[in-house]
Design an enzyme around this catalytic site. Structure first.
Site, PDB file in Angstrom:
ATOM      1  N   LYS A 169      22.237  46.585 -66.706  1.00  0.00           N
ATOM      2  CA  LYS A 169      22.816  45.798 -65.627  1.00  0.00           C
ATOM      3  C   LYS A 169      21.905  45.884 -64.403  1.00  0.00           C
ATOM      4  O   LYS A 169      21.525  46.980 -63.970  1.00  0.00           O
ATOM      5  CB  LYS A 169      24.216  46.298 -65.281  1.00  0.00           C
ATOM      6  CG  LYS A 169      25.219  46.194 -66.425  1.00  0.00           C
ATOM      7  CD  LYS A 169      25.450  44.747 -66.835  1.00  0.00           C
ATOM      8  CE  LYS A 169      26.536  44.647 -67.896  1.00  0.00           C
ATOM      9  NZ  LYS A 169      26.765  43.253 -68.326  1.00  0.00           N
ATOM     10  N   LYS A 210      30.538  34.809 -75.383  1.00  0.00           N
ATOM     11  CA  LYS A 210      31.846  35.461 -75.303  1.00  0.00           C
ATOM     12  C   LYS A 210      32.869  34.607 -76.058  1.00  0.00           C
ATOM     13  O   LYS A 210      33.050  33.424 -75.755  1.00  0.00           O
ATOM     14  CB  LYS A 210      32.282  35.630 -73.860  1.00  0.00           C
ATOM     15  CG  LYS A 210      31.294  36.403 -72.988  1.00  0.00           C
ATOM     16  CD  LYS A 210      31.139  37.844 -73.451  1.00  0.00           C
ATOM     17  CE  LYS A 210      30.330  38.677 -72.466  1.00  0.00           C
ATOM     18  NZ  LYS A 210      28.900  38.295 -72.430  1.00  0.00           N
ATOM     19  N   TRP A 243      28.815  43.219 -78.894  1.00  0.00           N
ATOM     20  CA  TRP A 243      29.226  44.247 -77.935  1.00  0.00           C
ATOM     21  C   TRP A 243      30.740  44.358 -77.959  1.00  0.00           C
ATOM     22  O   TRP A 243      31.443  43.346 -77.942  1.00  0.00           O
ATOM     23  CB  TRP A 243      28.769  43.878 -76.534  1.00  0.00           C
ATOM     24  CG  TRP A 243      29.094  44.909 -75.491  1.00  0.00           C
ATOM     25  CD1 TRP A 243      28.320  45.973 -75.124  1.00  0.00           C
ATOM     26  CD2 TRP A 243      30.279  44.972 -74.677  1.00  0.00           C
ATOM     27  NE1 TRP A 243      28.948  46.695 -74.136  1.00  0.00           N
ATOM     28  CE2 TRP A 243      30.162  46.115 -73.846  1.00  0.00           C
ATOM     29  CE3 TRP A 243      31.430  44.190 -74.587  1.00  0.00           C
ATOM     30  CZ2 TRP A 243      31.140  46.474 -72.925  1.00  0.00           C
ATOM     31  CZ3 TRP A 243      32.415  44.544 -73.671  1.00  0.00           C
ATOM     32  CH2 TRP A 243      32.263  45.675 -72.849  1.00  0.00           C
ATOM     33  N   ASP A 245      20.348  42.273 -67.541  1.00  0.00           N
ATOM     34  CA  ASP A 245      21.483  41.374 -67.353  1.00  0.00           C
ATOM     35  C   ASP A 245      21.905  41.343 -65.885  1.00  0.00           C
ATOM     36  O   ASP A 245      22.427  42.324 -65.355  1.00  0.00           O
ATOM     37  CB  ASP A 245      22.656  41.845 -68.221  1.00  0.00           C
ATOM     38  CG  ASP A 245      23.846  40.901 -68.162  1.00  0.00           C
ATOM     39  OD1 ASP A 245      23.695  39.792 -67.610  1.00  0.00           O
ATOM     40  OD2 ASP A 245      24.917  41.267 -68.673  1.00  0.00           O
TER      41      ASP A 245
END
Length: 367
Positions: A163, A264, A319, A192
């Site tokens: 991140k 997602k 994930w 990310d």
């Protein structure tokens, strides 16, 4: 088979520690679990867990409000006619794909139970009995991010997501350099931004780290911002948060803005939409993940089942939030990570039988 009732549960999901991203920090979330009940005694489970009200426009209260609008119009339909069920949801309400996703996932679970097959089998068949996963390292000091990266490589992970954003860009650059130096060869790195970087800082990071093999995942907030800087970047760009439906995936491929995707399941509308995106990516030879924002065993199982059907050369992993959650809905069959892999559930449907005593009474019942 007919749908006789839809039950909605609120499930409290405390986060182990604090999960920090560029725009927010998460310590506790609420997941919305949907139970589809049929006249043949079969039930199916779906789930949606927005990552708070800041990460994206989706939020828990919005999910429940959308289900309130949609659910009564589905009673009496055959939930295993999944295409028709999705068309009925679209006829009942425009948008709110993330809320519809919970019902879509539950319908796939029901279909698998009706026909005695796993969801991955209904989607075309699994490529193996396990799928790879990856670890997301929250925003922290460069030293801490490097330490966690080494720890996760030792645990068997072959891909890590770092991140970045929400701090001085020099700290992000330092973190990526420390991580690259600390890791043994073979680990793949994704930086990310979760939409938290400016175009300027994305260019700085990419050009200063041009010697580090990595991908940039959703560094900027919009497609237009990414289009403005794409030609100045030294790394592939994967799109994530902006890909809210199949149309945007198609558009970003046509406009040559995507070198891959962080997908997602609930954001795009559920397993049905994710299956379409899987096939589009395979047709265009584009790698992608099969993830979700957060959630428990139901969402995790949905990601693993879809991920198991992706062509291995294009699959970046599934994930799941399991490392950050203390409890399983299904203590025996809840997806677990071992040596960087997740075993595909073996039972029919999603292969998850949640312990409803953990959920308490439904917050709403329709039908």
């Amino acid at each position: 088979m007919k749908l006789t009732a839809i039950n909605v549960y609120d499930v409290d999901l405390p986060v182990v520690g604090t999960y920090r991203m560029s725009m927010t920090a998460i310590t506790r979330l609420t997941s919305v679990v949907v139970e589809l009940v049929t006249d043949q005694g079969l039930v199916g489970y779906g789930e949606v867990c927005p990552l708070g009200p800041i990460y994206q426009p989706q939020h828990v209260l919005g999910a429940k409000a959308a289900i309130e609008e949609i659910a009564p119009k589905l009673i009496g339909l055959d939930p295993t006619n999944i295409l028709q069920l999705n068309r009925a949801m679209d006829a009942a309400m425009n948008g709110s794909r993330y809320a519809k996703a919970a019902i879509d996932i539950a319908a796939w679970d029901l279909a698998g139970k009706r026909y005695g097959r796993r969801v991955c089998d209904l989607l075309g068949g699994a490529t193996g009995e396990t799928v790879p996963t990856y670890y997301a390292i929250a925003v922290a000091s460069p030293e801490e991010q490097a330490r966690v990266a080494v720890e996760k490589q030792r645990e068997g992970y072959r891909r890590i997501q770092i991140k970045v954003g929400g701090r001085d860009i020099e700290e992000d650059i330092e973190a990526l350099r420390r991580i690259r130096e600390a890791l043994a060869p073979g680990m793949r790195i994704a930086a990310d931004g979760n939409r938290g970087l400016t175009g300027r800082d994305t260019i700085f990071l990419s050009q200063r780290c041009r010697d580090i093999p990595l991908i940039l995942e959703q560094p900027c907030s919009t497609l237009d911002e990414i289009a403005n800087i794409k030609g100045q970047l030294c790394h592939p760009v994967y799109l994530d948060e902006v890909t809210e439906d199949v149309n945007i995936v198609v558009r970003s491929i046509a406009d040559r803005l995507a070198d891959g995707f962080g997908m997602k399941v609930t954001r795009v509308g559920g397993i049905s939409a994710m299956r379409t995106i899987r096939d589009i990516c395979e047709a265009r030879n584009l790698p992608h993940t099969v993830d979700d924002n957060w959630g428990g065993d139901i969402i995790a199982a949905a990601c693993v089942h879809v991920g198991a059907t992706v062509a291995p050369r294009l699959f970046e992993g599934s994930w799941i939030a399991s490392p950050y959650i203390e409890h399983h809905y299904d203590r025996e069959n809840g997806p677990r990570i071992e040596n960087g892999q997740i075993k595909v559930p073996t039972g029919p449907g999603l292969g998850i039988t949640p312990d409803l005593s953990r959920f308490g009474a439904p917050v709403r019942t329709y039908g």
